[in-house]
Structure formats: structure tokens, C-alpha cells
Design a protein around this motif. Structure first.
Motif, mmCIF file in Angstrom:
data_model
loop_
_atom_site.group_PDB
_atom_site.id
_atom_site.type_symbol
_atom_site.label_atom_id
_atom_site.label_comp_id
_atom_site.label_asym_id
_atom_site.label_seq_id
_atom_site.Cartn_x
_atom_site.Cartn_y
_atom_site.Cartn_z
ATOM 1 N N ALA A 1 0.808 -1.133 0.050
ATOM 2 C CA ALA A 1 0.147 0.026 -0.031
ATOM 3 C C ALA A 1 0.756 1.122 0.000
ATOM 4 O O ALA A 1 0.527 2.089 -0.592
ATOM 5 C CB ALA A 1 -1.020 0.019 1.130
ATOM 6 N N SER A 2 1.923 1.216 0.667
ATOM 7 C CA SER A 2 2.948 2.313 0.761
ATOM 8 C C SER A 2 3.670 2.646 -0.803
ATOM 9 O O SER A 2 3.623 3.619 -1.088
ATOM 10 C CB SER A 2 3.983 2.065 1.748
ATOM 11 O OG SER A 2 3.537 1.917 3.206
ATOM 12 N N VAL A 3 3.936 1.471 -1.309
ATOM 13 C CA VAL A 3 4.337 1.540 -2.751
ATOM 14 C C VAL A 3 3.495 2.172 -3.682
ATOM 15 O O VAL A 3 3.625 3.020 -4.406
ATOM 16 C CB VAL A 3 4.794 0.187 -3.280
ATOM 17 C CG1 VAL A 3 5.258 0.181 -4.656
ATOM 18 C CG2 VAL A 3 5.832 -0.441 -2.315
ATOM 19 N N GLU A 4 1.944 1.772 -3.531
ATOM 20 C CA GLU A 4 1.045 2.121 -4.294
ATOM 21 C C GLU A 4 0.853 3.578 -3.856
ATOM 22 O O GLU A 4 0.228 4.613 -4.806
ATOM 23 C CB GLU A 4 -0.380 1.431 -3.974
ATOM 24 C CG GLU A 4 -0.188 0.142 -4.492
ATOM 25 C CD GLU A 4 -1.378 -0.835 -4.120
ATOM 26 O OE1 GLU A 4 -2.387 -0.180 -3.437
ATOM 27 O OE2 GLU A 4 -1.450 -1.992 -4.224
ATOM 28 N N ASP A 5 0.775 4.108 -2.663
ATOM 29 C CA ASP A 5 0.853 5.604 -2.329
ATOM 30 C C ASP A 5 1.790 6.570 -3.111
ATOM 31 O O ASP A 5 1.555 7.385 -3.665
ATOM 32 C CB ASP A 5 0.980 5.686 -0.783
ATOM 33 C CG ASP A 5 -0.416 5.435 -0.083
ATOM 34 O OD1 ASP A 5 -1.202 5.281 -0.726
ATOM 35 O OD2 ASP A 5 -0.352 5.494 0.993
ATOM 36 N N HIS A 6 3.148 6.030 -2.994
ATOM 37 C CA HIS A 6 4.199 6.688 -3.794
ATOM 38 C C HIS A 6 3.677 6.905 -5.410
ATOM 39 O O HIS A 6 4.063 7.767 -5.979
ATOM 40 C CB HIS A 6 5.579 5.830 -3.276
ATOM 41 C CG HIS A 6 6.146 5.739 -1.919
ATOM 42 N ND1 HIS A 6 7.162 5.202 -1.626
ATOM 43 C CD2 HIS A 6 5.597 6.423 -0.931
ATOM 44 C CE1 HIS A 6 7.306 5.668 -0.595
ATOM 45 N NE2 HIS A 6 6.434 6.186 0.287
ATOM 46 N N ASP A 7 3.410 5.778 -5.939
ATOM 47 C CA ASP A 7 3.042 5.802 -7.398
ATOM 48 C C ASP A 7 2.261 6.818 -7.481
ATOM 49 O O ASP A 7 2.065 7.679 -8.330
ATOM 50 C CB ASP A 7 2.710 4.413 -7.751
ATOM 51 C CG ASP A 7 3.709 3.335 -8.177
ATOM 52 O OD1 ASP A 7 4.847 4.083 -8.312
ATOM 53 O OD2 ASP A 7 3.567 2.274 -7.881
ATOM 54 N N ALA A 8 1.091 6.771 -6.582
ATOM 55 C CA ALA A 8 -0.120 8.035 -6.787
ATOM 56 C C ALA A 8 0.663 9.493 -6.503
ATOM 57 O O ALA A 8 0.124 10.383 -7.114
ATOM 58 C CB ALA A 8 -1.033 7.489 -5.895
ATOM 59 N N ILE A 9 1.345 9.445 -5.572
ATOM 60 C CA ILE A 9 2.007 10.824 -5.332
ATOM 61 C C ILE A 9 2.889 11.130 -6.521
ATOM 62 O O ILE A 9 2.709 12.311 -6.983
ATOM 63 C CB ILE A 9 2.883 10.679 -4.091
ATOM 64 C CG1 ILE A 9 2.161 10.528 -2.727
ATOM 65 C CG2 ILE A 9 3.902 12.117 -4.090
ATOM 66 C CD1 ILE A 9 3.005 9.988 -1.606
ATOM 67 N N ILE A 10 3.788 10.214 -7.040
ATOM 68 C CA ILE A 10 4.409 10.550 -8.414
ATOM 69 C C ILE A 10 3.534 10.898 -9.561
ATOM 70 O O ILE A 10 3.649 12.106 -10.290
ATOM 71 C CB ILE A 10 5.182 9.485 -8.693
ATOM 72 C CG1 ILE A 10 6.348 9.224 -7.571
ATOM 73 C CG2 ILE A 10 5.880 9.862 -10.030
ATOM 74 C CD1 ILE A 10 7.015 7.922 -7.753
ATOM 75 N N ALA A 11 2.368 10.311 -9.639
ATOM 76 C CA ALA A 11 1.484 10.677 -10.727
ATOM 77 C C ALA A 11 0.925 11.969 -10.366
ATOM 78 O O ALA A 11 0.813 12.778 -11.599
ATOM 79 C CB ALA A 11 0.467 9.463 -10.923
#
Length: 221
Positions: free
Chosen positions: A182-192
Motif C-alpha cells: 500500500a505504501s508503494v502504491e501511495d508513492h506511485d499515486a504521489i508521483i502521478a
């Protein structure tokens, strides 16, 4: 007071900087426990310095909230309580959210690429079961966002808070909490969101990325 002897010392630092760095590290990783009395003569002998840089380091550590000095009496490592996590994480989340909001307006393509590389490394550390590495890479990710914000006050205050959060993890859990997918997904969403210059979404997801581990940590203790 038990003082370790098999430790790696930083190089190219003044005596005060070397002493400060080492004692800070021992407090954060729990080698020097909460409430423990610090004896300047023992530390001076262990670190091969006079008492002066030890006392100077104590003063700086007191400013950081890691020790409490009682002139003429004693110096002790400050205590930490379980519910401190409920005060530290929301504060850090607010700072990180502000960093993300500001970074959305000024982040460069090079910084975006650094975030992507960092998050890939973060995911690999999680998958390979390296919690210490995952914790360090997670901090690097947020540091890139803070750097992109161009706000030195966010950098200063968040670095101070991060010291206490890292100490909290070591002292109460004896190791960092491993990140989750979930943390990795958060990071991806932040980058986007940052790529799209969407300040409000970047800030909201960044805040979520900090509040979730707060609840997980509090439940584990």
C-alpha cells in the motif's frame, strides 16, 4: 552505563560533530535507553575525546529533545511514550503534505525520475524482507519531495521529527516496521499527481501515506 566499543566512526568530522553523530545514533537505535544516565567521562573515553565536545554534544542533543540536562547533577536520555506516536505522525504528515503541495508547482523531470527509481528500490526492499533498507529508502523518497518544495523550513522541522520517529520504531519495536505494498502504491499515486501538477491530490495522498503507518505502529505496541 554500557558504552559499545565495536562501532564505526564517521570520518572527516570535527570532534564535536563526530561525538554528536555517534551519541545521537546510540539514542535512536536504543543502545542508550530512555531514562539512562549519560556519564561524560565514560563517553569521552569511549570516543577518544575530551569532555568538552561531549558536553557540547549534550547541549545540541537537548535542543533536539533527545536528552535532558540538569546542570551540576546529571544528563539523561529523554523518555518516550506509546501515545507520542499519535502526536508525531500527524505533525510530520502535515509537513510532508505541504511539501507535496508546494513541490507540485516546481518539481523537475529529473526529480520525478529520482522518485520513480526510489520507489522501485523501496518495493524491492519490501519484497526481499529488508525493513531497515526499506525505512531508509522511504525517507529518501520523502526527502526528494521536500527538496523539490524548495522550503528549507519544511526540511529542518521534518528532519527533527524524523529523528524521534526513527527512535520510536527502534526502541518500541526493536526494528523498523516493514513498508507494505500500500505504501508503494501511495508513492506511485504521489508521483502521478506531481507529474500532473495536481497539488491537492499530491498533498492528500502524502498525508494518507503517513497516517496509515501511524495506526499500524500504535496497534503493534
Amino acid at each position: 552505563m554500557p558504552v559499545p566499543h565495536n562501532f564505526a566512526t564517521p570520518i572527516r568530522l570535527s570532534a564535536k560533530e563526530r561525538v554528536l553523530s555517534q551519541i545521537q545514533r546510540w539514542i535512536i537505535d536504543g543502545t542508550l535507553r530512555p531514562g539512562e544516565k549519560l556519564v561524560d567521562s565514560e563517553l569521552a573515553e569511549a570516543l577518544a575525546v575530551s569532555r568538552t565536545p561531549i558536553r557540547e554534544a549534550f547541549q545540541l542533543l537537548e535542543v533536539q529533545g533527545l536528552v535532558a540536562m540538569h546542570p551540576g547533577k546529571e544528563t539523561r536520555v529523554t523518555s518516550i511514550e506509546k501515545d507520542d506516536i499519535l502526536k508525531m505522525y500527524p505533525t510530520l504528515a502535515a509537513l510532508y503534505a505541504l511539501a507535496a503541495e508546494t513541490a507540485a508547482e516546481r518539481i523537475t523531470p529529473e526529480q520525478i525520475e529520482k522518485l520513480k527509481v526510489c520507489n522501485r528500490q523501496f518495493a524491492e526492499a519490501i519484497e526481499s524482507g529488508n525493513p531497515y533498507q526499506a525505512m531508509e529508502i522511504d525517507e529518501q523518497f520523502h526527502d526528494i519531495v521536500i527538496d523539490a518544495s524548495g522550503n528549507p523550513y519544511i526540511a529542518s522541522f521534518s528532519a527533527s521529527l524524523q529523528i524521534h520517529i526513527r527512535r520510536f520504531k527502534y526502541v518500541f519495536l526493536q526494528q523498523p516496521v516493514t513498508g507494505t505494498p500500500a505504501s508503494v502504491e501511495d508513492h506511485d499515486a504521489i508521483i502521478a499527481a506531481l507529474e500532473q501538477r495536481d497539488a491537492s491530490t499530491a498533498a492528500a495522498i502524502m498525508k494518507q501515506n503517513l497516517i496509515r503507518p501511524m495506526g499500524e505502529l500504535h496497534a503493534l505496541i
